[in-house]
Design a protein around this motif. Sequence first.
Motif, PDB file in Angstrom:
ATOM      1  N   ILE A 116       0.845  -1.200   0.000  1.00  0.00           N
ATOM      2  CA  ILE A 116       0.000   0.000   0.000  1.00  0.00           C
ATOM      3  C   ILE A 116       0.878   1.247   0.000  1.00  0.00           C
ATOM      4  O   ILE A 116       0.688   2.161  -0.818  1.00  0.00           O
ATOM      5  CB  ILE A 116      -0.937   0.011   1.230  1.00  0.00           C
ATOM      6  N   ILE A 117       1.848   1.301   0.901  1.00  0.00           N
ATOM      7  CA  ILE A 117       2.707   2.482   1.044  1.00  0.00           C
ATOM      8  C   ILE A 117       3.496   2.731  -0.239  1.00  0.00           C
ATOM      9  O   ILE A 117       3.549   3.855  -0.745  1.00  0.00           O
ATOM     10  CB  ILE A 117       3.639   2.324   2.259  1.00  0.00           C
ATOM     11  N   HIS A 118       4.102   1.697  -0.793  1.00  0.00           N
ATOM     12  CA  HIS A 118       4.875   1.838  -2.029  1.00  0.00           C
ATOM     13  C   HIS A 118       3.970   2.321  -3.167  1.00  0.00           C
ATOM     14  O   HIS A 118       4.370   3.180  -3.961  1.00  0.00           O
ATOM     15  CB  HIS A 118       5.538   0.502  -2.394  1.00  0.00           C
ATOM     16  N   GLY A 119       2.758   1.785  -3.241  1.00  0.00           N
ATOM     17  CA  GLY A 119       1.814   2.203  -4.277  1.00  0.00           C
ATOM     18  C   GLY A 119       1.469   3.679  -4.178  1.00  0.00           C
ATOM     19  O   GLY A 119       1.448   4.391  -5.189  1.00  0.00           O
ATOM     20  N   ILE A 120       1.206   4.150  -2.965  1.00  0.00           N
ATOM     21  CA  ILE A 120       0.874   5.567  -2.763  1.00  0.00           C
ATOM     22  C   ILE A 120       2.044   6.449  -3.191  1.00  0.00           C
ATOM     23  O   ILE A 120       1.872   7.425  -3.931  1.00  0.00           O
ATOM     24  CB  ILE A 120       0.486   5.841  -1.295  1.00  0.00           C
ATOM     25  N   LYS A 121       3.249   6.098  -2.774  1.00  0.00           N
ATOM     26  CA  LYS A 121       4.428   6.905  -3.116  1.00  0.00           C
ATOM     27  C   LYS A 121       4.672   6.907  -4.629  1.00  0.00           C
ATOM     28  O   LYS A 121       5.048   7.937  -5.194  1.00  0.00           O
ATOM     29  CB  LYS A 121       5.649   6.398  -2.359  1.00  0.00           C
ATOM     30  N   THR A 122       4.451   5.785  -5.268  1.00  0.00           N
ATOM     31  CA  THR A 122       4.617   5.714  -6.733  1.00  0.00           C
ATOM     32  C   THR A 122       3.600   6.601  -7.437  1.00  0.00           C
ATOM     33  O   THR A 122       3.942   7.356  -8.357  1.00  0.00           O
ATOM     34  CB  THR A 122       4.482   4.252  -7.218  1.00  0.00           C
ATOM     35  N   ILE A 123       2.357   6.540  -7.005  1.00  0.00           N
ATOM     36  CA  ILE A 123       1.293   7.353  -7.606  1.00  0.00           C
ATOM     37  C   ILE A 123       1.598   8.840  -7.429  1.00  0.00           C
ATOM     38  O   ILE A 123       1.485   9.624  -8.377  1.00  0.00           O
ATOM     39  CB  ILE A 123      -0.079   6.980  -7.005  1.00  0.00           C
ATOM     40  N   LEU A 124       2.021   9.234  -6.233  1.00  0.00           N
ATOM     41  CA  LEU A 124       2.320  10.645  -5.978  1.00  0.00           C
ATOM     42  C   LEU A 124       3.534  11.119  -6.769  1.00  0.00           C
ATOM     43  O   LEU A 124       3.630  12.304  -7.107  1.00  0.00           O
ATOM     44  CB  LEU A 124       2.549  10.880  -4.485  1.00  0.00           C
ATOM     45  N   GLY A 125       4.453  10.224  -7.068  1.00  0.00           N
ATOM     46  CA  GLY A 125       5.674  10.597  -7.777  1.00  0.00           C
ATOM     47  C   GLY A 125       5.513  10.762  -9.271  1.00  0.00           C
ATOM     48  O   GLY A 125       6.413  11.265  -9.948  1.00  0.00           O
ATOM     49  N   ARG A 126       4.386  10.367  -9.822  1.00  0.00           N
ATOM     50  CA  ARG A 126       4.190  10.422 -11.278  1.00  0.00           C
ATOM     51  C   ARG A 126       4.063  11.848 -11.794  1.00  0.00           C
ATOM     52  O   ARG A 126       4.685  12.217 -12.778  1.00  0.00           O
ATOM     53  CB  ARG A 126       2.949   9.632 -11.680  1.00  0.00           C
ATOM     54  N   CYS A 127       3.183  12.640 -11.192  1.00  0.00           N
ATOM     55  CA  CYS A 127       2.942  14.003 -11.675  1.00  0.00           C
ATOM     56  C   CYS A 127       2.012  14.713 -10.685  1.00  0.00           C
ATOM     57  O   CYS A 127       1.505  14.111  -9.751  1.00  0.00           O
ATOM     58  CB  CYS A 127       2.312  13.985 -13.065  1.00  0.00           C
ATOM     59  N   HIS A 128       1.777  16.002 -10.968  1.00  0.00           N
ATOM     60  CA  HIS A 128       0.822  16.766 -10.171  1.00  0.00           C
ATOM     61  C   HIS A 128      -0.572  16.153 -10.371  1.00  0.00           C
ATOM     62  O   HIS A 128      -0.972  15.835 -11.486  1.00  0.00           O
ATOM     63  CB  HIS A 128       0.815  18.234 -10.612  1.00  0.00           C
ATOM     64  N   ILE A 129      -1.294  15.990  -9.282  1.00  0.00           N
ATOM     65  CA  ILE A 129      -2.642  15.429  -9.330  1.00  0.00           C
ATOM     66  C   ILE A 129      -3.619  16.546  -8.976  1.00  0.00           C
ATOM     67  O   ILE A 129      -3.418  17.265  -7.995  1.00  0.00           O
ATOM     68  CB  ILE A 129      -2.782  14.253  -8.349  1.00  0.00           C
ATOM     69  N   HIS A 130      -4.672  16.695  -9.754  1.00  0.00           N
ATOM     70  CA  HIS A 130      -5.637  17.761  -9.494  1.00  0.00           C
ATOM     71  C   HIS A 130      -6.592  17.433  -8.352  1.00  0.00           C
ATOM     72  O   HIS A 130      -6.871  18.284  -7.513  1.00  0.00           O
ATOM     73  CB  HIS A 130      -6.455  18.083 -10.767  1.00  0.00           C
ATOM     74  N   LEU A 131      -7.129  16.221  -8.325  1.00  0.00           N
ATOM     75  CA  LEU A 131      -8.220  15.916  -7.402  1.00  0.00           C
ATOM     76  C   LEU A 131      -7.855  14.803  -6.424  1.00  0.00           C
ATOM     77  O   LEU A 131      -7.235  13.808  -6.812  1.00  0.00           O
ATOM     78  CB  LEU A 131      -9.468  15.480  -8.182  1.00  0.00           C
ATOM     79  N   VAL A 132      -8.292  14.958  -5.177  1.00  0.00           N
ATOM     80  CA  VAL A 132      -8.095  13.879  -4.203  1.00  0.00           C
ATOM     81  C   VAL A 132      -8.865  12.634  -4.634  1.00  0.00           C
ATOM     82  O   VAL A 132      -8.445  11.509  -4.372  1.00  0.00           O
ATOM     83  CB  VAL A 132      -8.481  14.300  -2.762  1.00  0.00           C
ATOM     84  N   GLU A 133      -9.975  12.834  -5.341  1.00  0.00           N
ATOM     85  CA  GLU A 133     -10.746  11.692  -5.852  1.00  0.00           C
ATOM     86  C   GLU A 133      -9.906  10.852  -6.819  1.00  0.00           C
ATOM     87  O   GLU A 133      -9.995   9.619  -6.825  1.00  0.00           O
ATOM     88  CB  GLU A 133     -12.022  12.171  -6.561  1.00  0.00           C
ATOM     89  N   THR A 134      -9.095  11.517  -7.630  1.00  0.00           N
ATOM     90  CA  THR A 134      -8.242  10.819  -8.594  1.00  0.00           C
ATOM     91  C   THR A 134      -7.219   9.949  -7.880  1.00  0.00           C
ATOM     92  O   THR A 134      -7.037   8.774  -8.226  1.00  0.00           O
ATOM     93  CB  THR A 134      -7.524  11.834  -9.511  1.00  0.00           C
ATOM     94  N   VAL A 135      -6.536  10.512  -6.902  1.00  0.00           N
ATOM     95  CA  VAL A 135      -5.521   9.730  -6.188  1.00  0.00           C
ATOM     96  C   VAL A 135      -6.173   8.588  -5.403  1.00  0.00           C
ATOM     97  O   VAL A 135      -5.631   7.485  -5.334  1.00  0.00           O
ATOM     98  CB  VAL A 135      -4.613  10.620  -5.314  1.00  0.00           C
ATOM     99  N   ALA A 136      -7.347   8.814  -4.844  1.00  0.00           N
ATOM    100  CA  ALA A 136      -8.053   7.751  -4.121  1.00  0.00           C
ATOM    101  C   ALA A 136      -8.392   6.598  -5.073  1.00  0.00           C
ATOM    102  O   ALA A 136      -8.198   5.415  -4.726  1.00  0.00           O
ATOM    103  CB  ALA A 136      -9.314   8.293  -3.463  1.00  0.00           C
ATOM    104  N   GLU A 137      -8.894   6.908  -6.258  1.00  0.00           N
ATOM    105  CA  GLU A 137      -9.219   5.868  -7.247  1.00  0.00           C
ATOM    106  C   GLU A 137      -7.968   5.090  -7.655  1.00  0.00           C
ATOM    107  O   GLU A 137      -7.995   3.866  -7.786  1.00  0.00           O
ATOM    108  CB  GLU A 137      -9.873   6.484  -8.491  1.00  0.00           C
ATOM    109  N   GLN A 138      -6.871   5.795  -7.869  1.00  0.00           N
ATOM    110  CA  GLN A 138      -5.634   5.135  -8.280  1.00  0.00           C
ATOM    111  C   GLN A 138      -5.098   4.216  -7.180  1.00  0.00           C
ATOM    112  O   GLN A 138      -4.596   3.120  -7.463  1.00  0.00           O
ATOM    113  CB  GLN A 138      -4.591   6.164  -8.704  1.00  0.00           C
ATOM    114  N   ILE A 139      -5.204   4.636  -5.943  1.00  0.00           N
ATOM    115  CA  ILE A 139      -4.777   3.790  -4.822  1.00  0.00           C
ATOM    116  C   ILE A 139      -5.663   2.553  -4.748  1.00  0.00           C
ATOM    117  O   ILE A 139      -5.172   1.431  -4.559  1.00  0.00           O
ATOM    118  CB  ILE A 139      -4.803   4.582  -3.499  1.00  0.00           C
TER     119      ILE A 139
END
Length: 136
Positions: free
Chosen positions: A75-98
């Motif tokens: 879970i932790i590695h996945g979150i860090k990878t997602i955040l490292g890709r690019c600027h994210i506009h919406l918290v909904e987007t990051v939640a879906e990706q996680i």
Amino acid sequence: MSRAPKARVPKVRISRTPTLDRVFMHDLVLDAEIGVYTNEKGVTQRVRFSVDVDVKPAKGALGDDIAQAFDYDTIIHGIKTILGRCHIHLVETVAEQIAEHCLAHPRAARVRVRVEKLDKEPGAVGVEIVRAKGRA
């Protein structure tokens, strides 16, 4: 003497819901480039993540082998990878990706993801989603 009628004992129904275990990671705070507004571009904000993943029990004993487990480091590695890709506009987007990342694991059945921006207003603002395999 007459006897009192026997009280009826209701039949207990056994749930057909599958047995699931839960792996969780709560209150991980990371700096993230997130937000749609101009003042949120090019800066980081503190974001708190909490994730609960319901997993199917392992078939047989895990044998104390991390390779057989759904590890919270996944879970932790996945979150860090997602955040490292690019600027994210919406918290909904990051939640879906996680959620997608967690549900990609073969034992994962259901996930609850909570994402909270800590620097937006006093307190926290954010989103919580629940997703399961086999649902849209």
